[in-house]
Design a protein around this motif. Structure first.
Motif, PDB file in Angstrom:
ATOM      1  N   GLU A   1       5.748  14.705   2.616  1.00 21.55           N
ATOM      2  CA  GLU A   1       4.439  14.600   1.954  1.00 21.55           C
ATOM      3  C   GLU A   1       4.069  15.908   1.273  1.00 21.55           C
ATOM      4  N   ILE A   2       4.289  17.015   2.005  1.00 22.06           N
ATOM      5  CA  ILE A   2       3.905  18.328   1.467  1.00 22.06           C
ATOM      6  C   ILE A   2       4.609  18.620   0.146  1.00 22.06           C
ATOM      7  N   ILE A   3       5.866  18.273   0.062  1.00 21.36           N
ATOM      8  CA  ILE A   3       6.647  18.619  -1.131  1.00 21.36           C
ATOM      9  C   ILE A   3       6.016  18.037  -2.400  1.00 21.36           C
TER      10      ILE A   3
ATOM     11  N   GLU B   1       6.038  31.169   2.412  1.00 22.13           N
ATOM     12  CA  GLU B   1       5.411  30.403   3.490  1.00 22.13           C
ATOM     13  C   GLU B   1       6.449  29.599   4.278  1.00 22.13           C
ATOM     14  N   HIS B   2       7.601  29.397   3.689  1.00 22.63           N
ATOM     15  CA  HIS B   2       8.585  28.466   4.245  1.00 22.63           C
ATOM     16  C   HIS B   2       8.991  28.835   5.669  1.00 22.63           C
ATOM     17  N   PRO B   3       8.751  27.937   6.636  1.00 23.38           N
ATOM     18  CA  PRO B   3       9.119  28.239   8.029  1.00 23.38           C
ATOM     19  C   PRO B   3      10.622  28.429   8.199  1.00 23.38           C
TER      20      PRO B   3
ATOM     21  N   TRP C   1      12.445  26.725  -8.834  1.00 22.05           N
ATOM     22  CA  TRP C   1      12.334  25.275  -8.996  1.00 22.05           C
ATOM     23  C   TRP C   1      13.511  24.626  -8.286  1.00 22.05           C
ATOM     24  N   VAL C   2      13.280  23.451  -7.729  1.00 21.30           N
ATOM     25  CA  VAL C   2      14.395  22.695  -7.151  1.00 21.30           C
ATOM     26  C   VAL C   2      14.284  21.226  -7.550  1.00 21.30           C
ATOM     27  N   ILE C   3      15.426  20.565  -7.559  1.00 23.02           N
ATOM     28  CA  ILE C   3      15.485  19.121  -7.823  1.00 23.02           C
ATOM     29  C   ILE C   3      15.665  18.414  -6.489  1.00 23.02           C
TER      30      ILE C   3
END
Ligand code: HEM
Length: 103
Positions: free
Chosen positions: A90-92, A60-62, A44-46
Motif C-alpha cells: 500500500e505504501i509504495i 527512511e527505508h527500514p 526511481w524503480v519499476i
C-alpha cells in the motif's frame, strides 16, 4: 535576563506536508529515461510495469540501502521478497509517478 526563544515547531511538519502534497503528473516513461534516476538522491524503480520515485524514502527505508539494489531499474523481484509485509504494497503507491512505456 531570561530570553524565550520562539520554537519553530512546524518546520518538520511543513516539509512533510509539502512533500506529501506534491502534485504528480502521471505519464509513461521509457526504460532509458528511468535508468537516469539511479542514485540515493534521485531514485526511481519499476515494480510490475509501474514507475515509482522513492527518492524521499531512501533514508527512511527500514531495509537500508537495499532499496537501491535496482535503482533506475526493475525492483519487482526484490520488492516482492519475503522481507516485505502486505502494508508495504500500500505504501509504495504513494510514490507512483506513472507507468513503464513499452517501446
Ligand atoms: C517494515 C518495512 C520494510 C522492511 C523491513 C524492508 C526491508 C527490505 C530489505 C531487507 C530489502 C532487500 C531485499 C533484497 O536484497 O533482496 C528491501 C528492498 C526493497 N525495499 Fe524494503 N523494506 C520495508 C519497507 C519498504 C517500503 C515501504 C518500500 C517502498 C516504499 C520499500 C521498497 C523497497 C525496494 C524498492 C527494495 C529494492 C528491491 C530490489 O530492487 O531488489 N521497502 N526492503
Amino acid at each position: 535576563a531570561l530570553f524565550v526563544l520562539p520554537k519553530s515547531r512546524n518546520k518538520g511538519k511543513a516539509k512533510e506536508a509539502s512533500s506529501n502534497a506534491k502534485s504528480v503528473t502521471f505519464r509513461s516513461y521509457t526504460k532509458e529515461e528511468i535508468s537516469a534516476h539511479n542514485t540515493r538522491t534521485d531514485c526511481w524503480v519499476i515494480i510490475k510495469d509501474k514507475v515509482y520515485d522513492v527518492t524521499s524514502y531512501v533514508e527512511e527505508h527500514p531495509g537500508g540501502d537495499a532499496i537501491l539494489n535496482n535503482a533506475g531499474g526493475d525492483s519487482t523481484e526484490g520488492f516482492f521478497g519475503p522481507q516485505h509485509g502486505f502494508r508495504v504494497f500500500e505504501i509504495i503507491e504513494d510514490f507512483c509517478i506513472g507507468e513503464l512505456k513499452h517501446s
